[in-house]
Scaffold this active site. Structure first.
Site, PDB file in Angstrom:
ATOM      1  N   ILE A  11       0.833  -1.205   0.000  1.00 42.83           N
ATOM      2  CA  ILE A  11       0.000   0.000   0.000  1.00 42.83           C
ATOM      3  C   ILE A  11       0.869   1.257   0.000  1.00 42.83           C
ATOM      4  CG2 ILE A  11      -0.247   0.169   2.511  1.00 42.83           C
ATOM      5  CD1 ILE A  11      -2.962   0.892  -0.156  1.00 42.83           C
ATOM      6  N   SER A  33      11.699   0.636   7.548  1.00 41.81           N
ATOM      7  CA  SER A  33      11.195  -0.670   7.152  1.00 41.81           C
ATOM      8  C   SER A  33      12.294  -1.705   7.323  1.00 41.81           C
ATOM      9  CB  SER A  33      10.724  -0.646   5.690  1.00 41.81           C
ATOM     10  OG  SER A  33      10.330  -1.931   5.255  1.00 41.81           O
ATOM     11  N   ARG A  34      11.895  -2.910   7.639  1.00 38.41           N
ATOM     12  CA  ARG A  34      12.882  -3.998   7.741  1.00 38.41           C
ATOM     13  C   ARG A  34      13.362  -4.443   6.375  1.00 38.41           C
ATOM     14  NH1 ARG A  34       9.735  -8.307  11.305  1.00 38.41           N
ATOM     15  NH2 ARG A  34       8.082  -7.520   9.946  1.00 38.41           N
ATOM     16  N   LYS A  87      -5.565   3.088   7.658  1.00 40.20           N
ATOM     17  CA  LYS A  87      -6.745   2.431   8.232  1.00 40.20           C
ATOM     18  C   LYS A  87      -6.461   0.950   8.509  1.00 40.20           C
ATOM     19  CE  LYS A  87      -8.076  -0.269   4.705  1.00 40.20           C
ATOM     20  NZ  LYS A  87      -8.419  -1.695   4.743  1.00 40.20           N
ATOM     21  N   ASP A 165     -10.937  -6.222   7.104  1.00 43.73           N
ATOM     22  CA  ASP A 165      -9.900  -5.325   6.605  1.00 43.73           C
ATOM     23  C   ASP A 165     -10.400  -4.570   5.372  1.00 43.73           C
ATOM     24  OD1 ASP A 165      -6.817  -4.566   6.484  1.00 43.73           O
ATOM     25  OD2 ASP A 165      -7.399  -5.176   4.466  1.00 43.73           O
TER      26      ASP A 165
END
Length: 307
Positions: A11, A33-34, A87, A165
């Protein structure tokens, strides 16, 4: 304004990064971020390190799954940063209330985003329903989880919401377009035997004027997704399709556009306004409906689900 984007997944890549890049109010100054990175943007793998080393970045956008998001949001607020939440804004209502209280205490902006409310024809649907008596409204939100969340086990783990979701997108539109509030009265939730969250759901709602309001969610719909809200009123019929991108009233279709057209750019424009004014937008109505579904829902066993 400089902004840090946390969680470089699908996303973020598809929507957040283009929306930030195209908005003159924003500069993507860091990512956390990993695994994911953005070419030309300083990348961190640890959030605490980013907060410590980049104090000039005043805004943080969190694109993490809902369960770990609270810890990140709390750290950001305590560090004096404004926070934008993908969200749903949290895994529970309680943690969302806690974040809002914390943001007010530290005088930073906090934004619970609902991207589907920004779909192209949602405002027109709201205007059309505003002075009509509703008789019936039916939500049908059906898609293939393998297409939209391929291999993402977190959506089936506790706190991942399962079929809610995507379903919460429909609820965010519902709570935006109806002129009066509704509340959930019952639900049937279909849980695969090997998963913690439902893969399908049917819900019913109380409307103060007696209108029939229902919702049908399915995460095993093959082919083209169905994202529709259909309403019958005393003076006409409305069909909102494509996740809010297409509006048909009494058989006449108005400017069909992709459901995500303009949604995330409008979210980032709104965040810029909130930061400029010191505002907070933490509308939790869609998440309340989901919580009520889990409280009232009757559990129905479904076949196991494997990718």
């Amino acid at each position: 304004m400089e902004i840090a984007l946390v969680g470089i997944g699908k996303i973020a890549v598809d929507q957040h990064i283009p929306a930030i890049s195209d908005n003159p109010d924003w500069e993507l100054a860091a990512t956390v971020s990993r695994h994911g990175t953005v070419k030309g943007v300083p990348a961190f793998t640890d959030f605490d390190t980013m907060l410590e080393e980049r104090p000039e970045i005043r805004v943080v956008s969190l694109c993490l799954p809902p369960v770990p998001r609270f810890d990140y949001a709390q750290k950001a607020i305590l560090a004096g940063r404004h926070v934008m939440l993908e969200k749903p804004p949290g895994a529970t209502l309680s943690e969302c209330h806690t974040l809002e209280a914390l943001a007010r205490k530290h005088r930073v902006s906090l934004y619970a985003t609902w991207h589907s409310r920004q779909a192209d024809k949602v405002a027109a649907a709201k205007d059309w329903l505003s002075d009509r008596r509703l008789r019936k409204l039916a939500i049908r939100w059906r898609e293939d989880v393998r297409q939209w969340h391929p291999g993402q086990d977190w959506v089936f783990e506790a706190g991942g919401l399962g079929v809610f979701d995507p379903g919460i997108n429909a609820l965010s539109i519902l709570t935006e377009i109806l002129p009066v509030p509704v509340h959930l009265t019952g639900a049937e939730l279909h849980f695969p035997e090997n998963r913690d969250t439902p893969i399908a759901a049917q819900c019913a709602f109380h409307h103060p004027d007696g209108a029939e309001v229902t919702m049908d969610l399915d995460w095993l719909e093959p082919g083209t997704p169905t994202w529709t809200i259909e309403a019958e009123t005393d003076t006409g019929h409305m069909l909102l399709e494509n996740g809010g991108g297409t509006l048909t009233i009494d058989g006449q279709t108005h400017d069909a556009r992709p459901g995500l057209s303009g949604e995330y750019p409008r979210l980032y424009a709104q965040m810029a306004e909130l930061v400029a004014s010191g505002g907070i937008d933490m509308d939790l109505a869609p998440l309340c409906h989901v919580a009520d579904a889990f409280l009232l829902g009757r559990r129905i066993a479904a076949p196991r689900f494997d990718w």
